[in-house]
Design a protein around this motif. Structure first.
Motif, PDB file in Angstrom:
ATOM      1  N   TYR A   1       0.700  -1.339   0.178  1.00  0.00           N
ATOM      2  CA  TYR A   1       0.028  -0.298   0.148  1.00  0.00           C
ATOM      3  C   TYR A   1       1.051   0.728  -0.042  1.00  0.00           C
ATOM      4  O   TYR A   1       2.132   0.908   0.747  1.00  0.00           O
ATOM      5  CB  TYR A   1      -1.232  -0.380   1.261  1.00  0.00           C
ATOM      6  N   ALA A   2       0.228   2.387  -0.371  1.00  0.00           N
ATOM      7  CA  ALA A   2       1.247   3.134  -0.337  1.00  0.00           C
ATOM      8  C   ALA A   2      -0.085   4.767   0.114  1.00  0.00           C
ATOM      9  O   ALA A   2       0.342   5.270  -0.745  1.00  0.00           O
ATOM     10  CB  ALA A   2       1.507   4.070  -2.137  1.00  0.00           C
ATOM     11  N   GLY A   3      -1.017   4.456   0.305  1.00  0.00           N
ATOM     12  CA  GLY A   3      -1.730   5.400   0.518  1.00  0.00           C
ATOM     13  C   GLY A   3      -2.494   4.970   1.606  1.00  0.00           C
ATOM     14  O   GLY A   3      -2.568   3.774   2.031  1.00  0.00           O
ATOM     15  N   PRO A   4      -3.830   5.920   2.719  1.00  0.00           N
ATOM     16  CA  PRO A   4      -4.704   5.396   3.787  1.00  0.00           C
ATOM     17  C   PRO A   4      -5.987   5.030   3.144  1.00  0.00           C
ATOM     18  O   PRO A   4      -5.903   4.552   1.706  1.00  0.00           O
ATOM     19  CB  PRO A   4      -5.152   7.302   3.941  1.00  0.00           C
ATOM     20  N   LEU A   5      -6.660   4.700   4.136  1.00  0.00           N
ATOM     21  CA  LEU A   5      -7.533   4.123   4.395  1.00  0.00           C
ATOM     22  C   LEU A   5      -8.590   5.295   3.849  1.00  0.00           C
ATOM     23  O   LEU A   5      -8.892   6.173   3.967  1.00  0.00           O
ATOM     24  CB  LEU A   5      -8.241   3.441   5.326  1.00  0.00           C
ATOM     25  N   GLY A   6      -9.323   4.399   2.301  1.00  0.00           N
ATOM     26  CA  GLY A   6     -10.513   5.786   2.794  1.00  0.00           C
ATOM     27  C   GLY A   6     -12.210   4.903   1.987  1.00  0.00           C
ATOM     28  O   GLY A   6     -11.751   4.245   1.207  1.00  0.00           O
ATOM     29  N   GLY A   7     -12.383   5.298   1.229  1.00  0.00           N
ATOM     30  CA  GLY A   7     -14.095   5.079   1.309  1.00  0.00           C
ATOM     31  C   GLY A   7     -14.408   6.403  -0.279  1.00  0.00           C
ATOM     32  O   GLY A   7     -14.646   7.036  -0.022  1.00  0.00           O
ATOM     33  N   ALA A   8     -15.519   4.927  -1.599  1.00  0.00           N
ATOM     34  CA  ALA A   8     -16.004   5.202  -2.790  1.00  0.00           C
ATOM     35  C   ALA A   8     -17.579   5.436  -2.102  1.00  0.00           C
ATOM     36  O   ALA A   8     -17.719   4.258  -2.182  1.00  0.00           O
ATOM     37  CB  ALA A   8     -15.447   5.495  -3.458  1.00  0.00           C
TER      38      ALA A   8
ATOM     39  N   LEU B   1      -9.877   8.945  -5.643  1.00  0.00           N
ATOM     40  CA  LEU B   1      -9.355   8.608  -4.655  1.00  0.00           C
ATOM     41  C   LEU B   1      -8.255   8.636  -4.221  1.00  0.00           C
ATOM     42  O   LEU B   1      -7.033   8.904  -3.407  1.00  0.00           O
ATOM     43  CB  LEU B   1     -10.746   8.087  -4.082  1.00  0.00           C
ATOM     44  N   PHE B   2      -8.405   7.205  -4.993  1.00  0.00           N
ATOM     45  CA  PHE B   2      -6.498   6.697  -5.405  1.00  0.00           C
ATOM     46  C   PHE B   2      -5.405   6.873  -6.043  1.00  0.00           C
ATOM     47  O   PHE B   2      -4.360   6.875  -5.841  1.00  0.00           O
ATOM     48  CB  PHE B   2      -7.175   5.100  -5.176  1.00  0.00           C
ATOM     49  N   SER B   3      -5.764   8.205  -7.249  1.00  0.00           N
ATOM     50  CA  SER B   3      -5.057   8.626  -7.510  1.00  0.00           C
ATOM     51  C   SER B   3      -3.996   9.532  -7.510  1.00  0.00           C
ATOM     52  O   SER B   3      -3.400  10.389  -8.187  1.00  0.00           O
ATOM     53  CB  SER B   3      -5.927   8.822  -8.901  1.00  0.00           C
ATOM     54  N   ASP B   4      -4.404   9.854  -5.914  1.00  0.00           N
ATOM     55  CA  ASP B   4      -3.008  11.036  -5.176  1.00  0.00           C
ATOM     56  C   ASP B   4      -3.355  12.000  -6.107  1.00  0.00           C
ATOM     57  O   ASP B   4      -2.062  12.545  -5.859  1.00  0.00           O
ATOM     58  CB  ASP B   4      -1.686  10.192  -5.283  1.00  0.00           C
ATOM     59  N   GLY B   5      -4.525  12.265  -6.003  1.00  0.00           N
ATOM     60  CA  GLY B   5      -4.898  14.049  -6.615  1.00  0.00           C
ATOM     61  C   GLY B   5      -4.682  13.789  -8.546  1.00  0.00           C
ATOM     62  O   GLY B   5      -4.614  15.227  -8.649  1.00  0.00           O
ATOM     63  N   LYS B   6      -4.517  12.890  -8.873  1.00  0.00           N
ATOM     64  CA  LYS B   6      -4.242  12.538 -10.494  1.00  0.00           C
ATOM     65  C   LYS B   6      -5.416  13.158 -11.261  1.00  0.00           C
ATOM     66  O   LYS B   6      -4.678  13.716 -11.880  1.00  0.00           O
ATOM     67  CB  LYS B   6      -3.255  12.212 -10.723  1.00  0.00           C
ATOM     68  N   PHE B   7      -6.330  12.691 -10.747  1.00  0.00           N
ATOM     69  CA  PHE B   7      -7.390  13.554 -11.313  1.00  0.00           C
ATOM     70  C   PHE B   7      -8.777  13.906 -10.631  1.00  0.00           C
ATOM     71  O   PHE B   7      -8.426  12.966  -9.351  1.00  0.00           O
ATOM     72  CB  PHE B   7      -7.894  12.288 -12.632  1.00  0.00           C
ATOM     73  N   THR B   8      -9.606  15.163 -11.056  1.00  0.00           N
ATOM     74  CA  THR B   8     -10.852  15.334 -10.087  1.00  0.00           C
ATOM     75  C   THR B   8     -11.940  15.072 -11.074  1.00  0.00           C
ATOM     76  O   THR B   8     -12.487  15.108 -11.816  1.00  0.00           O
ATOM     77  CB  THR B   8     -10.497  16.247  -9.273  1.00  0.00           C
ATOM     78  N   ILE B   9     -13.573  14.214  -9.890  1.00  0.00           N
ATOM     79  CA  ILE B   9     -14.907  14.930 -10.979  1.00  0.00           C
ATOM     80  C   ILE B   9     -15.677  16.074 -10.050  1.00  0.00           C
ATOM     81  O   ILE B   9     -15.394  16.427  -9.146  1.00  0.00           O
ATOM     82  CB  ILE B   9     -14.982  13.074 -10.611  1.00  0.00           C
ATOM     83  N   GLY B  10     -16.075  16.564 -11.082  1.00  0.00           N
ATOM     84  CA  GLY B  10     -16.859  17.630  -9.895  1.00  0.00           C
ATOM     85  C   GLY B  10     -17.497  18.560 -11.600  1.00  0.00           C
ATOM     86  O   GLY B  10     -18.048  18.121 -12.745  1.00  0.00           O
ATOM     87  N   GLU B  11     -17.940  20.076 -11.078  1.00  0.00           N
ATOM     88  CA  GLU B  11     -18.305  20.846 -12.318  1.00  0.00           C
ATOM     89  C   GLU B  11     -17.038  21.553 -12.945  1.00  0.00           C
ATOM     90  O   GLU B  11     -15.410  21.007 -13.259  1.00  0.00           O
ATOM     91  CB  GLU B  11     -18.281  22.107 -11.250  1.00  0.00           C
ATOM     92  N   LYS B  12     -17.131  22.393 -13.568  1.00  0.00           N
ATOM     93  CA  LYS B  12     -16.131  23.739 -14.496  1.00  0.00           C
ATOM     94  C   LYS B  12     -14.793  23.230 -13.634  1.00  0.00           C
ATOM     95  O   LYS B  12     -14.141  23.765 -12.087  1.00  0.00           O
ATOM     96  CB  LYS B  12     -16.164  24.411 -15.056  1.00  0.00           C
ATOM     97  N   GLY B  13     -13.775  23.010 -14.603  1.00  0.00           N
ATOM     98  CA  GLY B  13     -12.076  23.206 -13.938  1.00  0.00           C
ATOM     99  C   GLY B  13     -11.593  21.920 -12.908  1.00  0.00           C
ATOM    100  O   GLY B  13     -10.157  21.420 -12.581  1.00  0.00           O
ATOM    101  N   THR B  14     -12.569  20.689 -13.482  1.00  0.00           N
ATOM    102  CA  THR B  14     -12.016  19.540 -12.547  1.00  0.00           C
ATOM    103  C   THR B  14     -11.715  18.820 -14.325  1.00  0.00           C
ATOM    104  O   THR B  14     -11.616  18.967 -15.549  1.00  0.00           O
ATOM    105  CB  THR B  14     -13.064  18.440 -11.588  1.00  0.00           C
ATOM    106  N   THR B  15     -10.667  17.623 -13.931  1.00  0.00           N
ATOM    107  CA  THR B  15     -10.334  16.507 -14.950  1.00  0.00           C
ATOM    108  C   THR B  15     -11.140  15.889 -15.719  1.00  0.00           C
ATOM    109  O   THR B  15     -11.554  16.398 -17.217  1.00  0.00           O
ATOM    110  CB  THR B  15      -9.498  15.956 -14.452  1.00  0.00           C
ATOM    111  N   LEU B  16     -12.473  15.787 -15.048  1.00  0.00           N
ATOM    112  CA  LEU B  16     -13.701  14.873 -15.539  1.00  0.00           C
ATOM    113  C   LEU B  16     -14.912  15.612 -14.918  1.00  0.00           C
ATOM    114  O   LEU B  16     -15.578  15.887 -13.518  1.00  0.00           O
ATOM    115  CB  LEU B  16     -13.977  13.656 -15.612  1.00  0.00           C
ATOM    116  N   THR B  17     -16.337  16.743 -15.551  1.00  0.00           N
ATOM    117  CA  THR B  17     -17.486  16.890 -15.142  1.00  0.00           C
ATOM    118  C   THR B  17     -18.395  15.151 -14.844  1.00  0.00           C
ATOM    119  O   THR B  17     -18.444  14.295 -15.610  1.00  0.00           O
ATOM    120  CB  THR B  17     -17.522  17.887 -15.917  1.00  0.00           C
TER     121      THR B  17
END
Length: 424
Positions: free
Chosen positions: A27-34, A158-174
């Motif tokens: 493992y290279a990161g903490p526990l998380g949920g999606a 969540l597990f991409s270590d901030g490499k991509f984001t999901i959301g509205e405008k300005g995110t990697t994927l809307t």
């Protein structure tokens, strides 16, 4: 680990993770949920792949992934529903999709499909281990597969270590780009040429809101869906049918045939009709045009086209009623929708019809219809709160006697869309 604010399936996945995956060295990161919600569709069934309108709401039932980021490209999974492990590698995607798909159980193919489409979109992914859990009924018409797909996209974010984001405008994927990506993932994973209704409803959910979605333009707006005296009741027939074998793709093909024949008939009657040249889907044909030219169609295509054209009109009528905050008047339109699905689109079954007929016999049930692809799954019911006990009693008494099966009754609320969080 602070999970008290999370929904029960997310808590379950996080709590099980240490038992199912114990090799700390990977493992290279903490526990998380999606997580991502299932949906109910108030009205607008089988209109999405005809370029029409749908009116779903996300519900308080979710698919979830609880896990940790790995140091490599492996994705390892444990399903609480199937009680089994599955794994695939991100290496070689999308080219390795077909080979890997054949080696996976059905549920894991959806996660592989999402990974494949993310890679195809140019997203750099990282492997993870996760427990997959959820309380969306599987195969029940509440879009458990779409919830799992959107939850998977959230997990990769969540597990991409901030490499991509999901959301509205300005995110990697809307949000809608994720919905379209997950729609393609379902198509390649299942072989069903589904529309975008389920994925869009899951990703766009808001508490107390229904979503009017134009499945051609992908424009959407929210409508109030809160009535203190009325509940949304979902009743599961306990009948499961795979959409790929339930003539879903056949219905889609029939709609395309009907569109072509109706366009031809309209142009023959009026060669100068410029609007007719723009017809692409049944959504483009007015009820008046259909009434005038339906005799040019074989009987089965008349039924399919007639249902879809009327259903789009029903969606817009419900939108008008919700705009007036008149949820009770919506019920009558649900009865009409079920009759169309049963008699014209022919995707109901005896068990679904039985539940609708039982509901119709209970005073205080405002409306009911089958929901989802058909041939099994659930009905959606709008019920005055004082009639909830009477409906439950009627179903528990009459449904087993009529079908030999037990129904599962659940009350749902319009709920929030997907999310993810680090918990420790």
């Amino acid at each position: 680990m602070q999970t008290q604010e999370l929904l029960p399936p997310v808590k379950e996945a996080l709590a099980l993770f240490p038992d199912k995956f114990s090799d700390e060295s990977v493992y290279a990161g903490p526990l998380g949920g999606a997580w991502a919600p299932g949906r109910v569709n108030l009205i607008g069934e089988h209109t999405d792949y005809n370029g029409g309108f749908v009116l779903p709401l996300a519900v308080d039932r979710v698919a979830s992934c609880g896990g940790r980021r790995r140091k490599d490209q492996l994705v390892r999974l444990w399903s609480t529903h199937a009680s089994e492990y599955a794994q695939f590698t991100l290496e070689g995607l999308p080219q390795s999709f077909d080979e890997q798909r054949q080696q996976l159980p059905g549920w894991a193919r959806y996660l592989l499909g999402v990974a494949t489409e993310l890679v195809r979109a140019g997203i750099v992914l990282q492997g993870f281990d996760a427990v997959v859990a959820g309380d969306v009924p599987l195969g029940g018409g509440m879009s458990s597969s779409a919830a799992l797909e959107i939850a998977t996209a959230q997990a990769f974010a969540l597990f991409s270590d901030g490499k991509f984001t999901i959301g509205e405008k300005g995110t990697t994927l809307t949000y809608l780009e994720v919905a379209a990506l997950c729609q393609r993932a379902e198509q390649i994973a299942s072989g069903v040429m589904c529309g975008i209704l389920d994925q869009a409803a899951s990703v766009l959910g808001l508490p107390g809101k229904a979503i009017l979605l134009d499945c051609r333009s992908m424009e959407y707006r929210y409508l109030p869906f809160e009535a203190p005296n009325v509940s949304v009741v979902v009743i599961d027939t306990s009948v499961r049918r795979e959409l790929a074998s339930s003539a879903y793709n056949e219905r889609r093909s029939q709609c395309e045939q009907a569109t072509q024949l109706l366009q031809k008939a309209i142009l023959q009657a009026d060669p100068e009709n410029s609007q007719a040249r723009q017809i692409k889907e049944l959504r483009d044909i007015t009820p008046e045009q259909y009434a005038q030219h339906k005799d040019q169609l074989p009987e089965v295509l008349q039924k399919r086209a007639g249902y879809v054209i009327a259903e789009n009109k029903r969606v817009l009528k419900v939108v008008e009623l919700l705009g007036q905050n008149d949820i009770e008047a919506v019920g009558a339109i649900l009865w009409q929708g079920h009759a169309g699905l049963r008699d014209e689109y022919e995707v109901s079954c005896d068990e679904l019809d039985a539940l609708v007929e039982i509901a119709q016999s209970v005073p205080g049930v405002l409306g009911a219809r089958m929901m989802g692809g058909g041939f099994g799954g659930c009905t959606i019911n709008l019920v005055r709160n004082e009639a909830l006990d009477a409906l439950r009693a009627a179903v528990e008494e009459q449904y087993p006697a009529r079908t030999g099966r037990q129904a599962v009754i659940d009350i749902c609320r319009a709920a929030a869309g997907p999310g993810h969080t680090i918990v420790g």
